[in-house]
Scaffold this motif. Sequence first.
Motif, mmCIF file in Angstrom:
data_model
loop_
_atom_site.group_PDB
_atom_site.id
_atom_site.type_symbol
_atom_site.label_atom_id
_atom_site.label_comp_id
_atom_site.label_asym_id
_atom_site.label_seq_id
_atom_site.Cartn_x
_atom_site.Cartn_y
_atom_site.Cartn_z
ATOM 1 N N UNK A 142 -52.530 -0.810 8.742
ATOM 2 C CA UNK A 142 -51.233 -1.478 8.590
ATOM 3 C C UNK A 142 -51.419 -2.970 8.358
ATOM 4 N N UNK A 143 -52.284 -3.596 9.164
ATOM 5 C CA UNK A 143 -52.512 -5.037 9.046
ATOM 6 C C UNK A 143 -53.212 -5.395 7.743
ATOM 7 N N UNK A 144 -54.146 -4.555 7.323
ATOM 8 C CA UNK A 144 -54.868 -4.837 6.076
ATOM 9 C C UNK A 144 -53.919 -4.806 4.882
ATOM 10 N N UNK A 145 -52.974 -3.862 4.899
ATOM 11 C CA UNK A 145 -51.974 -3.802 3.817
ATOM 12 C C UNK A 145 -51.092 -5.037 3.849
ATOM 13 N N UNK A 146 -50.666 -5.410 5.064
ATOM 14 C CA UNK A 146 -49.772 -6.567 5.214
ATOM 15 C C UNK A 146 -50.412 -7.838 4.680
ATOM 16 N N UNK A 147 -51.642 -8.110 5.112
ATOM 17 C CA UNK A 147 -52.283 -9.360 4.690
ATOM 18 C C UNK A 147 -52.820 -9.276 3.252
ATOM 19 N N UNK A 148 -53.042 -8.095 2.749
ATOM 20 C CA UNK A 148 -53.405 -7.953 1.327
ATOM 21 C C UNK A 148 -52.244 -8.363 0.437
ATOM 22 N N UNK A 149 -51.027 -7.991 0.862
ATOM 23 C CA UNK A 149 -49.834 -8.391 0.121
ATOM 24 C C UNK A 149 -49.687 -9.912 0.122
ATOM 25 N N UNK A 150 -49.928 -10.536 1.286
ATOM 26 C CA UNK A 150 -49.846 -11.990 1.361
ATOM 27 C C UNK A 150 -50.930 -12.636 0.508
ATOM 28 N N UNK A 151 -52.118 -12.045 0.522
ATOM 29 C CA UNK A 151 -53.231 -12.575 -0.267
ATOM 30 C C UNK A 151 -52.896 -12.572 -1.759
#
Length: 315
Positions: A142-151
Motif C-alpha cells: 500500500x505504501x509503495x503504491x502511495x509513494x510511487x504515485x507521489x514520485x
Amino acid sequence: MDGIQYEKYCAKYLSTLGYKNIRLTKVSGDQGIDIIANKKNKQYGFQCKYYTKPVGNDAIQQAFSGIAYYNLDKAIVITNQSFTASARQLAKQTHVELWDHIEPLDDGSHYTPYHLLAIVLLGLAMIQLYQIFNGTFLNKDYLSITYSLLFISTLLQAIPHHSKTATSLSLLLACIHLGLYMHALDNPLTFDLQIIATSAFVLLTGIRFAYYQKRYRIRKLITQKNQVRQNIQEIQEQMSANLIDIFANYLDCKVKLVSTIEKGNDLVITLQTNHTRVNLLPNLQQQLNHQQSKVSYQLTPIGLHQIEVNISVRH
C-alpha cells in the motif's frame, strides 16, 4: 522575453501552421524580414515585433521592403500586441498581412518556488520508497503504491516545462497520493508537514493546469483566426489571378494586379492594362454576373488604363 527570443518562438509557431523550410535571417541587416518560410509552393517573409504597445507603420514598411529584397510572394507582420489604425490601412495598400496577439507561452526554462517544492517532495518520495523496499512494513504494498504515485507526480513537475498533459497527469496522481496517504493515517484529520506540503503542491498544480488550459485555448483560437485570414487571402489571390486571365483574354491586352482592398463586405480589385477598350466593359460585366449567382461584379474604368472591379455578395 526579448525580440530575438520572440523570433525563435514565432519560428516554432509557424511550424504548427504547416510552414516548411523555416529559417531565421541574420540579426543585423535583415532588410525588414526576420523569418523566411515556405508553404504551398510560396515563399513568405515574417517581421516579428514583441512590443508593449500597438505596432505602427514602421513594421509594415520594413516588411514591404523585404519582399523585393528576398523575392518573396508575401510579407506578414507578427506581434504579441495589436496594430494601429494607420498601420492596418498601410498594410491593405501594400498587401502586407497582419497577425496580432500572438502571445508566447512561458518558455518554461526557469525554476520557480513551485519547482523547488516539487523537487523537495520528489526527494521525500525517493527516501520513503527506499525505506519501504529495504525495511519491514505491515502495509508495504500500500505504501509503495502511495509513494510511487507521489514520485511520478513530482517528477513530472520537477523540471520546468509548459506541458498541459504532464501537468494534468501530475495533478491527478498527486490527488490520489494525498487521498491514500491520509487514509493510511490513524487520524485522517491530522495535518503533518507532508500533508501540508502535498496539499500546497496539489493546489499549485491545479492553478498551473488551469492557467495552461486557458493559454492553450486562447492560442488555439488565435491560430484558427490566422488560418482563416490566410485562407481568405489565398482565395482573394486566386480570384485576382482568375480575373487577370479573364480580362487579358477578353480585352486582348496585358493585365497586372495593382491592389486588392476590402471595403466593408465588398472586395475591390484594381487592375492595370496596357490599353483599355472601355466599350467592352459592360458586356464583360454582364457575362461575369451571368456566370455567378452568389456574387455581383461592377467594372469601372479609373485612371490611366486601370479598371476597378467591385465584387459584392448578392443577398
